[in-house]
Design an enzyme around this catalytic site. Sequence first.
Site, PDB file in Angstrom:
ATOM      1  N   PHE A   1       0.795  -1.221   0.000  1.00 43.50           N
ATOM      2  CA  PHE A   1       0.000   0.000   0.000  1.00 43.50           C
ATOM      3  C   PHE A   1       0.831   1.276   0.000  1.00 43.50           C
ATOM      4  O   PHE A   1       1.901   1.356   0.601  1.00 43.50           O
ATOM      5  CB  PHE A   1      -0.925   0.026   1.227  1.00 43.50           C
ATOM      6  CG  PHE A   1      -2.009  -1.012   1.183  1.00 43.50           C
ATOM      7  CD1 PHE A   1      -2.491  -1.496  -0.024  1.00 43.50           C
ATOM      8  CD2 PHE A   1      -2.565  -1.495   2.367  1.00 43.50           C
ATOM      9  CE1 PHE A   1      -3.494  -2.458  -0.065  1.00 43.50           C
ATOM     10  CE2 PHE A   1      -3.565  -2.453   2.334  1.00 43.50           C
ATOM     11  CZ  PHE A   1      -4.024  -2.938   1.125  1.00 43.50           C
ATOM     12  N   HIS A   2       0.283   2.278  -0.685  1.00 46.26           N
ATOM     13  CA  HIS A   2       0.808   3.647  -0.653  1.00 46.26           C
ATOM     14  C   HIS A   2      -0.399   4.574  -0.540  1.00 46.26           C
ATOM     15  O   HIS A   2      -1.554   4.094  -0.473  1.00 46.26           O
ATOM     16  CB  HIS A   2       1.653   3.934  -1.905  1.00 46.26           C
ATOM     17  CG  HIS A   2       0.986   3.571  -3.202  1.00 46.26           C
ATOM     18  ND1 HIS A   2      -0.175   4.180  -3.635  1.00 46.26           N
ATOM     19  CD2 HIS A   2       1.282   2.645  -4.145  1.00 46.26           C
ATOM     20  CE1 HIS A   2      -0.536   3.675  -4.796  1.00 46.26           C
ATOM     21  NE2 HIS A   2       0.319   2.723  -5.126  1.00 46.26           N
TER      22      HIS A   2
ATOM     23  N   HIS B   1      -3.586   3.930  -2.668  1.00 41.63           N
ATOM     24  CA  HIS B   1      -4.509   2.907  -2.151  1.00 41.63           C
ATOM     25  C   HIS B   1      -5.345   3.471  -0.999  1.00 41.63           C
ATOM     26  O   HIS B   1      -6.552   3.229  -0.912  1.00 41.63           O
ATOM     27  CB  HIS B   1      -3.733   1.693  -1.630  1.00 41.63           C
ATOM     28  CG  HIS B   1      -2.954   0.948  -2.664  1.00 41.63           C
ATOM     29  ND1 HIS B   1      -1.583   0.899  -2.687  1.00 41.63           N
ATOM     30  CD2 HIS B   1      -3.362   0.193  -3.726  1.00 41.63           C
ATOM     31  CE1 HIS B   1      -1.174   0.154  -3.698  1.00 41.63           C
ATOM     32  NE2 HIS B   1      -2.226  -0.287  -4.347  1.00 41.63           N
TER      33      HIS B   1
ATOM     34  N   GLY C   1      -8.585   3.390  -9.100  1.00 39.26           N
ATOM     35  CA  GLY C   1      -7.812   4.599  -9.365  1.00 39.26           C
ATOM     36  C   GLY C   1      -7.749   4.920 -10.853  1.00 39.26           C
ATOM     37  O   GLY C   1      -7.642   4.015 -11.686  1.00 39.26           O
TER      38      GLY C   1
ATOM     39  N   ASP D   1      -4.710   3.753 -13.375  1.00 42.33           N
ATOM     40  CA  ASP D   1      -4.850   2.641 -14.315  1.00 42.33           C
ATOM     41  C   ASP D   1      -6.096   2.907 -15.159  1.00 42.33           C
ATOM     42  O   ASP D   1      -7.123   2.258 -15.000  1.00 42.33           O
ATOM     43  CB  ASP D   1      -4.957   1.323 -13.542  1.00 42.33           C
ATOM     44  CG  ASP D   1      -3.725   1.085 -12.688  1.00 42.33           C
ATOM     45  OD1 ASP D   1      -2.768   0.489 -13.197  1.00 42.33           O
ATOM     46  OD2 ASP D   1      -3.694   1.524 -11.520  1.00 42.33           O
TER      47      ASP D   1
ATOM     48  N   SER E   1       3.083   4.411  -7.055  1.00 42.21           N
ATOM     49  CA  SER E   1       2.915   3.061  -7.598  1.00 42.21           C
ATOM     50  C   SER E   1       3.738   2.106  -6.756  1.00 42.21           C
ATOM     51  O   SER E   1       4.846   2.451  -6.320  1.00 42.21           O
ATOM     52  CB  SER E   1       3.410   3.021  -9.052  1.00 42.21           C
ATOM     53  OG  SER E   1       3.621   1.681  -9.457  1.00 42.21           O
ATOM     54  N   SER E   2       3.209   0.915  -6.545  1.00 39.75           N
ATOM     55  CA  SER E   2       3.978  -0.100  -5.813  1.00 39.75           C
ATOM     56  C   SER E   2       5.282  -0.396  -6.549  1.00 39.75           C
ATOM     57  O   SER E   2       6.277  -0.775  -5.944  1.00 39.75           O
ATOM     58  CB  SER E   2       3.165  -1.382  -5.676  1.00 39.75           C
ATOM     59  OG  SER E   2       1.905  -1.088  -5.111  1.00 39.75           O
ATOM     60  N   ARG E   3       5.274  -0.220  -7.866  1.00 36.70           N
ATOM     61  CA  ARG E   3       6.473  -0.530  -8.666  1.00 36.70           C
ATOM     62  C   ARG E   3       7.552   0.547  -8.545  1.00 36.70           C
ATOM     63  O   ARG E   3       8.681   0.326  -8.998  1.00 36.70           O
ATOM     64  CB  ARG E   3       6.096  -0.739 -10.130  1.00 36.70           C
ATOM     65  CG  ARG E   3       5.334  -2.038 -10.358  1.00 36.70           C
ATOM     66  CD  ARG E   3       5.185  -2.370 -11.840  1.00 36.70           C
ATOM     67  NE  ARG E   3       4.730  -3.723 -12.069  1.00 36.70           N
ATOM     68  CZ  ARG E   3       3.454  -4.079 -12.294  1.00 36.70           C
ATOM     69  NH1 ARG E   3       2.494  -3.167 -12.319  1.00 36.70           N
ATOM     70  NH2 ARG E   3       3.133  -5.343 -12.498  1.00 36.70           N
TER      71      ARG E   3
HETATM   72  P1  AMP Z   1      -2.752  -2.063  -7.489  1.00 33.35           P
HETATM   73  O1  AMP Z   1      -2.544  -2.546  -6.092  1.00 33.35           O
HETATM   74  O2  AMP Z   1      -1.545  -1.416  -8.099  1.00 33.35           O
HETATM   75  O3  AMP Z   1      -3.389  -3.117  -8.367  1.00 33.35           O
HETATM   76  O4  AMP Z   1      -3.809  -0.905  -7.396  1.00 33.35           O
HETATM   77  C1  AMP Z   1      -5.026  -1.047  -6.700  1.00 33.35           C
HETATM   78  C2  AMP Z   1      -5.885   0.144  -6.979  1.00 33.35           C
HETATM   79  O5  AMP Z   1      -5.207   1.337  -6.569  1.00 33.35           O
HETATM   80  C3  AMP Z   1      -6.207   0.325  -8.465  1.00 33.35           C
HETATM   81  O6  AMP Z   1      -7.558   0.722  -8.612  1.00 33.35           O
HETATM   82  C4  AMP Z   1      -5.259   1.421  -8.884  1.00 33.35           C
HETATM   83  O7  AMP Z   1      -5.727   2.174  -9.984  1.00 33.35           O
HETATM   84  C5  AMP Z   1      -5.217   2.267  -7.629  1.00 33.35           C
HETATM   85  N1  AMP Z   1      -4.009   3.108  -7.615  1.00 33.35           N
HETATM   86  C6  AMP Z   1      -2.739   2.705  -7.842  1.00 33.35           C
HETATM   87  N2  AMP Z   1      -1.902   3.769  -7.811  1.00 33.35           N
HETATM   88  C7  AMP Z   1      -2.677   4.856  -7.572  1.00 33.35           C
HETATM   89  C8  AMP Z   1      -2.405   6.258  -7.442  1.00 33.35           C
HETATM   90  N3  AMP Z   1      -1.177   6.753  -7.554  1.00 33.35           N
HETATM   91  N4  AMP Z   1      -3.451   7.078  -7.198  1.00 33.35           N
HETATM   92  C9  AMP Z   1      -4.717   6.598  -7.101  1.00 33.35           C
HETATM   93  N5  AMP Z   1      -5.027   5.298  -7.217  1.00 33.35           N
HETATM   94  C10 AMP Z   1      -4.025   4.436  -7.455  1.00 33.35           C
END
Ligand code: AMP
Length: 285
Positions: A33-34, A37, A147, A150, A185-187
């Site tokens: 998480f960041h 999330h 978010g 994506d 981003s987690s990446r």
């Molecule tokens: P993930 O864990 O990367 O699959 O992301 C989970 C959710 O968090 C998805 O709906 C993403 O679009 C959203 N998300 C990821 N990064 C961000 C960000 N920087 N700002 C807002 N939402 C995000």
Amino acid sequence: MQTINSIKEMQTFSISTIDEGQSIAFVPTMGSFHAGHISLMEEGKRRGDCLVVSIFVNPTQFGAGEDYANYPRDMERDKQLAEAAGVDIIFAPRVAEMYPPNYQTYVNVEEVTKNLCGLSRPTHFRGVVTVVCKLFGIVKPHVAIFGEKDFQQLVAIRQMVSDLNLDVTIVGMPICREEDGLALSSRNTYLTANERKAARCLFRSLMRANELFKEGERKTNDILRNVMAVIEAEPLANVDYVKICDAKTLKDVGEIHQVSVLALAVKIGKARLIDNIVLNPSDGL
Ligand code: AMP
């Protein structure tokens, strides 16, 4: 906050929550998480009585040679952050239960997944849409929060919900950024210090596009040329794609006369970073 790993247990919990007259808000994630999330979780709190967050690094959305094995995972830290954000349930299913050996059903949104990330990750959205569809069947949410970072994923999920007549309200949330503009981003954890600095070129290029658009530029090629110049000035950055598309169909546009999205994917070191900005001709009118 409670953690549920079993699919059956999650379904039973959701059915009794709904029976009690409570609404369920759902935030699907891959964990690590960041603040992005967390912003989705906060919106989930506002929109539902019970907030469920899933943590599942979904193998079917990673292609061969992608970072499934190395994707950052930190369940204990995630649980602490989720609890602080007011999450009621963490749903963390096991891969073997989500995809048992005889698994054979996939959901494919055909058109909006073709362009952009679909070009270099041809099986990615099939995996994303399938897992979200499965999670909706398990968690039974009234509302699900995604978010706009994506952007194509959000468009594909809206399409799936509409095409399959799912009774879930989809909410899109703005991109959370670092102070210098880099989208969280987690990446981003893959980036070395130098690569992290280089990654600023993504947001800088989007701001250049926005500036040109605000000055009245409507020709896609002219905007893209400027965006490319900003990114290519950064030696550590390798462009996967930079495109301007209709924000609904995600088909390329030659001129911007409808709400459009400038979307890009850039490789920096081991990280493939994506970002976007919406260009709306009606803004400021
Ligand atoms: P993930 O864990 O990367 O699959 O992301 C989970 C959710 O968090 C998805 O709906 C993403 O679009 C959203 N998300 C990821 N990064 C961000 C960000 N920087 N700002 C807002 N939402 C995000």
